[in-house]
Design an enzyme around this catalytic site. Structure first.
Site, mmCIF file in Angstrom:
data_model
loop_
_atom_site.group_PDB
_atom_site.id
_atom_site.type_symbol
_atom_site.label_atom_id
_atom_site.label_comp_id
_atom_site.label_asym_id
_atom_site.label_seq_id
_atom_site.Cartn_x
_atom_site.Cartn_y
_atom_site.Cartn_z
ATOM 1 N N ASP A 251 0.862 -1.188 0.000
ATOM 2 C CA ASP A 251 0.000 0.000 0.000
ATOM 3 C C ASP A 251 0.891 1.228 0.000
ATOM 4 O O ASP A 251 1.982 1.192 -0.565
ATOM 5 C CB ASP A 251 -0.947 -0.040 1.205
ATOM 6 C CG ASP A 251 -2.280 0.658 0.934
ATOM 7 O OD1 ASP A 251 -2.254 1.792 0.421
ATOM 8 O OD2 ASP A 251 -3.334 0.077 1.218
ATOM 9 N N HIS A 274 2.115 1.983 -3.222
ATOM 10 C CA HIS A 274 1.192 2.955 -3.808
ATOM 11 C C HIS A 274 1.719 4.372 -3.674
ATOM 12 O O HIS A 274 0.944 5.333 -3.674
ATOM 13 C CB HIS A 274 -0.189 2.843 -3.140
ATOM 14 C CG HIS A 274 -0.874 1.527 -3.374
ATOM 15 N ND1 HIS A 274 -2.135 1.256 -2.910
ATOM 16 C CD2 HIS A 274 -0.467 0.415 -4.036
ATOM 17 C CE1 HIS A 274 -2.488 0.018 -3.262
ATOM 18 N NE2 HIS A 274 -1.475 -0.505 -3.955
#
Length: 440
Positions: A251, A274
């Site tokens: 993430d 991310h």
């Protein structure tokens, strides 16, 4: 019967022999970091502090299978009462620790020295403990967590990895909320440096309601497909600096949430993941405020996003005073993003209010992208203002889409590659963002 002279010499020889055996025995025991020759706790390496509290001296088995939580807690509680104390987790040992909370405040300048390996239990312990975190430091002041050791969350248990086989004792599905590996709550003047954290069930390192935080030279690692495993997560925290660290996860490498201000992140190597994100903010009509964030000298590779701001429709508050500068991206899907329509569900209802976004700069962002260089999607009723993009040089590595802008006002300065003709100049007509009306 020996003559007196020979008798005295024999005694001396015996005493010398016993002394040598004693020293040898002490040396062997000290190599195992057991107890020293005086019977007191074994001393850790000299860090300039005289009060060392080795977890082995408090009963830790250090075999990687026996629960060492009580020993860790006992060492912490003893050290907490002494100024400039060091809790030592020695090298070359493996410690199994169940969910644990290290409570403060303690005497000044306490150090938690992690040179060994700390591993999480291979079971869904959250049901029995009731805790949402694995290792938590609560209300500590002036504390340092450091060392060359490893914190291993063994997250595959929680991710539903196929290499984790269910047994008769474990047949229930894993909880939807997964624990954070290392969390600081309500703490002040905290330093975290040099340690490695890997495979957390969810966030690796979290700071909640903290201030004056310095994180440096940490390594965070989990697979790209590990769900919601943010590297460093900030919430309701101020005056935080994150630098000279390497983060790869499933993430956001760094996630900055509501209540954060005066945040500095620099000299970070991010990927996979991310990227570095502010948000998501404003979920379920909540108020969110983030200000004065600086991100610079960052390298992001093999990631879904580079630098981005994401907010839900229906929220309130603001994001302002954010600078992203000198960012290198390599094979990043979308390097630059503002998304005021963030939704992690299949369908999200359109709403009129939103978190106001203003005074955001993207400067010197270079490298390669795989889908879209710039995506700026701002609210229909709450446009983004004072968005500055300059010195953007992004090369496509595949067949890609053009930059996208919606209700975004600001300026771009050459060079900009690809061209950013979609950005609107000036300020929105008859649309007054609620920057000054929303106070947090």
């Amino acid at each position: 019967m020996f003559p007196p002279a020979r008798f005295n010499k024999s005694i001396v020889l015996v005493l010398i022999l016993l002394s040598l055996i004693h020293v040898e025995g002490c040396t062997r025991r000290n190599k195992r970091k057991s107890h020293d020759c005086s019977g007191s706790a074994a001393r850790a390496p000299d860090y300039g502090y005289s009060n060392i509290f080795d977890v082995l001296a408090y009963g830790a088995k250090a075999d990687g299978f026996t629960d060492d939580s009580k020993a860790f807690l006992a060492a912490w509680q003893a050290a907490c009462r002494v100024e400039s104390a060091v809790v030592e987790v020695p090298a070359e040992f493996r410690f199994l620790v169940n969910p644990i909370v290290f409570m403060g405040p303690c005497k000044e300048n306490i150090i938690f020295q992690i040179d060994g390996t700390i591993v999480a239990p291979m079971k869904p312990w959250m049901r029995s403990s009731g805790l949402l975190d694995w290792i938590q430091f609560k209300r500590v002041q002036g504390a340092t967590i450091q060392g060359n050791g490893l914190i291993d969350g063994r997250g595959s248990v929680w991710w539903g990895s196929p290499d984790y086989q269910l047994t008769r004792k474990h047949t229930k599905p894993m909880p939807a909320i997964k624990p954070t590996a290392l969390r600081f709550y309500g703490s002040y003047n905290v330093t975290v440096r040099d340690i490695t954290i890997q495979n957390s069930p969810q966030c690796h390192l979290k700071f909640d309601s903290c201030s004056s935080v310095d994180v440096s030279n940490v390594t965070i690692s989990s697979p790209a497909n590990s769900p919601n495993t943010d590297g460093i997560h900030l919430q309701n925290s101020q005056d935080v600096e994150i630098h000279h660290s390497t983060i790869g996860c499933g993430d956001d490498c760094v996630s900055i949430q509501t209540g954060c201000r005066d945040i500095r992140a620099h000299h970070i190597n991010c990927g996979p993941g991310h990227g570095i994100s502010i948000g998501s903010l404003g979920k379920d009509k909540t108020k969110a405020c983030v200000s004065n964030v600086t991100v610079h000298d960052v390298s992001i590779q093999d990631a879904l996003f580079g630098v981005r701001i994401k907010t839900w429709q229906g929220g309130s508050g603001f994001v302002r005073g954010v600078s992203f500068g000198n960012i290198e991206v390599w094979n990043v899907k979308i390097p630059i993003m503002i998304d005021q329509f963030y939704c992690d569900k299949r369908v999200c209802r359109n709403q009129t209010s939103g978190v106001a976004i203003s005074n955001i700069s993207f400067i010197e962002i270079r490298g390669t992208y795989a889908y879209k260089a710039v995506h700026l999607a701002c609210s229909d009723t709450m446009p983004c203002t004072d968005i500055d993009l300059s010195d953007i040089e992004l090369q496509a590595v595949a067949r890609v889409q053009n930059p996208f802008c919606w209700n975004t006002y600001g300026q771009s300065q050459a060079p900009t590659l690809p061209p950013l003709s979609c950005l609107q100049s000036g300020r929105p007509y008859n649309k007054a963002p609620l920057h000054t009306q929303d106070k947090c």
